[in-house]
Write a protein that holds these residues in place. Structure first.
Motif, PDB file in Angstrom:
ATOM      1  N   GLY A 107      -7.607   0.132  -1.211  1.00 26.28           N
ATOM      2  CA  GLY A 107      -7.054   0.301   0.129  1.00 26.28           C
ATOM      3  C   GLY A 107      -7.076  -1.004   0.913  1.00 26.28           C
ATOM      4  O   GLY A 107      -6.113  -1.336   1.607  1.00 26.28           O
ATOM      5  N   LEU A 108      -8.164  -1.764   0.774  1.00 27.30           N
ATOM      6  CA  LEU A 108      -8.245  -3.054   1.456  1.00 27.30           C
ATOM      7  C   LEU A 108      -7.227  -4.056   0.906  1.00 27.30           C
ATOM      8  O   LEU A 108      -6.570  -4.766   1.665  1.00 27.30           O
ATOM      9  CB  LEU A 108      -9.660  -3.623   1.344  1.00 27.30           C
ATOM     10  N   VAL A 109      -7.083  -4.114  -0.423  1.00 31.39           N
ATOM     11  CA  VAL A 109      -6.102  -5.021  -1.027  1.00 31.39           C
ATOM     12  C   VAL A 109      -4.689  -4.604  -0.631  1.00 31.39           C
ATOM     13  O   VAL A 109      -3.838  -5.444  -0.331  1.00 31.39           O
ATOM     14  CB  VAL A 109      -6.268  -5.063  -2.566  1.00 31.39           C
ATOM     15  N   ALA A 115      -0.072  -6.903   5.071  1.00 29.97           N
ATOM     16  CA  ALA A 115      -0.202  -7.870   6.168  1.00 29.97           C
ATOM     17  C   ALA A 115       0.326  -9.249   5.772  1.00 29.97           C
ATOM     18  O   ALA A 115       1.028  -9.900   6.548  1.00 29.97           O
ATOM     19  CB  ALA A 115      -1.662  -7.977   6.604  1.00 29.97           C
ATOM     20  N   ASN A 116      -0.014  -9.700   4.579  1.00 26.34           N
ATOM     21  CA  ASN A 116       0.416 -11.017   4.115  1.00 26.34           C
ATOM     22  C   ASN A 116       0.688 -10.901   2.620  1.00 26.34           C
ATOM     23  O   ASN A 116      -0.251 -10.850   1.825  1.00 26.34           O
ATOM     24  CB  ASN A 116      -0.668 -12.057   4.392  1.00 26.34           C
ATOM     25  N   LEU A 117       1.929 -10.861   2.244  1.00 29.06           N
ATOM     26  CA  LEU A 117       2.341 -10.566   0.873  1.00 29.06           C
ATOM     27  C   LEU A 117       1.736 -11.548  -0.134  1.00 29.06           C
ATOM     28  O   LEU A 117       1.156 -11.132  -1.135  1.00 29.06           O
ATOM     29  CB  LEU A 117       3.872 -10.569   0.778  1.00 29.06           C
ATOM     30  N   ILE A 118       1.851 -12.824   0.121  1.00 30.84           N
ATOM     31  CA  ILE A 118       1.373 -13.824  -0.842  1.00 30.84           C
ATOM     32  C   ILE A 118      -0.143 -13.770  -0.971  1.00 30.84           C
ATOM     33  O   ILE A 118      -0.687 -13.743  -2.085  1.00 30.84           O
ATOM     34  CB  ILE A 118       1.844 -15.237  -0.430  1.00 30.84           C
ATOM     35  N   LEU A 119      -0.853 -13.728   0.152  1.00 30.74           N
ATOM     36  CA  LEU A 119      -2.309 -13.654   0.110  1.00 30.74           C
ATOM     37  C   LEU A 119      -2.786 -12.369  -0.567  1.00 30.74           C
ATOM     38  O   LEU A 119      -3.759 -12.370  -1.323  1.00 30.74           O
ATOM     39  CB  LEU A 119      -2.875 -13.759   1.531  1.00 30.74           C
ATOM     40  N   GLY A 120      -2.090 -11.283  -0.316  1.00 35.13           N
ATOM     41  CA  GLY A 120      -2.448 -10.016  -0.947  1.00 35.13           C
ATOM     42  C   GLY A 120      -2.291 -10.050  -2.451  1.00 35.13           C
ATOM     43  O   GLY A 120      -3.159  -9.580  -3.193  1.00 35.13           O
ATOM     44  N   PHE A 121      -1.179 -10.614  -2.937  1.00 32.80           N
ATOM     45  CA  PHE A 121      -0.981 -10.704  -4.384  1.00 32.80           C
ATOM     46  C   PHE A 121      -1.960 -11.682  -5.026  1.00 32.80           C
ATOM     47  O   PHE A 121      -2.412 -11.461  -6.147  1.00 32.80           O
ATOM     48  CB  PHE A 121       0.468 -11.083  -4.713  1.00 32.80           C
ATOM     49  N   VAL A 122      -2.308 -12.742  -4.323  1.00 32.23           N
ATOM     50  CA  VAL A 122      -3.310 -13.674  -4.843  1.00 32.23           C
ATOM     51  C   VAL A 122      -4.664 -12.961  -4.963  1.00 32.23           C
ATOM     52  O   VAL A 122      -5.364 -13.105  -5.975  1.00 32.23           O
ATOM     53  CB  VAL A 122      -3.416 -14.933  -3.942  1.00 32.23           C
ATOM     54  N   ALA A 123      -5.031 -12.174  -3.977  1.00 29.43           N
ATOM     55  CA  ALA A 123      -6.300 -11.427  -4.027  1.00 29.43           C
ATOM     56  C   ALA A 123      -6.286 -10.412  -5.171  1.00 29.43           C
ATOM     57  O   ALA A 123      -7.264 -10.297  -5.920  1.00 29.43           O
ATOM     58  CB  ALA A 123      -6.552 -10.727  -2.701  1.00 29.43           C
TER      59      ALA A 123
END
Length: 148
Positions: A107-109, A115-123
């Motif tokens: 859920g957090l990811v 919220a931020n597509l690139i940062l989310g996919f990196v995480a």
């Protein structure tokens, strides 16, 4: 989803407990179960004082996601067939904590991706890569099948 995963772990543990003798005859799983049970029996024989911690220890073992499902491994880690209710309780607690942790983490990811597509996919990529590295570096797997 978390409830489903918890239920699957408990049902798998119940199946292994009820059919333990039959599971020893399964080609690749049987030798692994025998080795695991013998190792845990030796470990507990050397450390009798740890016997009171076997149920919380089993719950913690199930909670760790590295072995796949704890429903198969947890009943093999103990020799206490009369205490199968305690084993199922430990599996249920460990599986519930593990699946709830996964659900909350996802859920957090997901929120981070929104919220931020690139940062989310990196995480998400880092979590997947870390899991793969841990599995590869641990090197524990099923033993090779013995040819007769």
């Amino acid at each position: 989803m978390a409830l489903t995963l918890t239920l699957l772990d408990v049902i798998t543990a119940l199946f292994i407990i009820m059919n333990f003798a039959l599971m020893l005859r399964v080609p690749r799983l049987g030798p692994w179960i025998e080795k695991t049970t013998a190792t845990s029996r030796e470990f507990m024989a050397e450390r009798r004082w740890m016997n009171r911690w076997r149920i919380p220890g089993l719950a913690f073992f199930v909670m760790l996601p590295l072995q796949g499902t704890g429903g198969v491994g947890a009943p093999c880690r103990t020799d206490d067939r009369p205490y199968s209710g305690e084993i199922l309780l430990a599996v249920g607690i460990g599986a519930a904590v593990e699946s709830l942790t996964f659900a909350i983490s996802w859920g957090l990811v997901r929120e981070l991706i929104l919220a931020n597509l690139i940062l989310g996919f990196v995480a998400a990529f880092m979590v997947i890569l870390g899991t793969i590295l841990i599995i590869v570096l641990s090197g524990d797997g099923l033993p090779e099948a013995k040819e007769s």
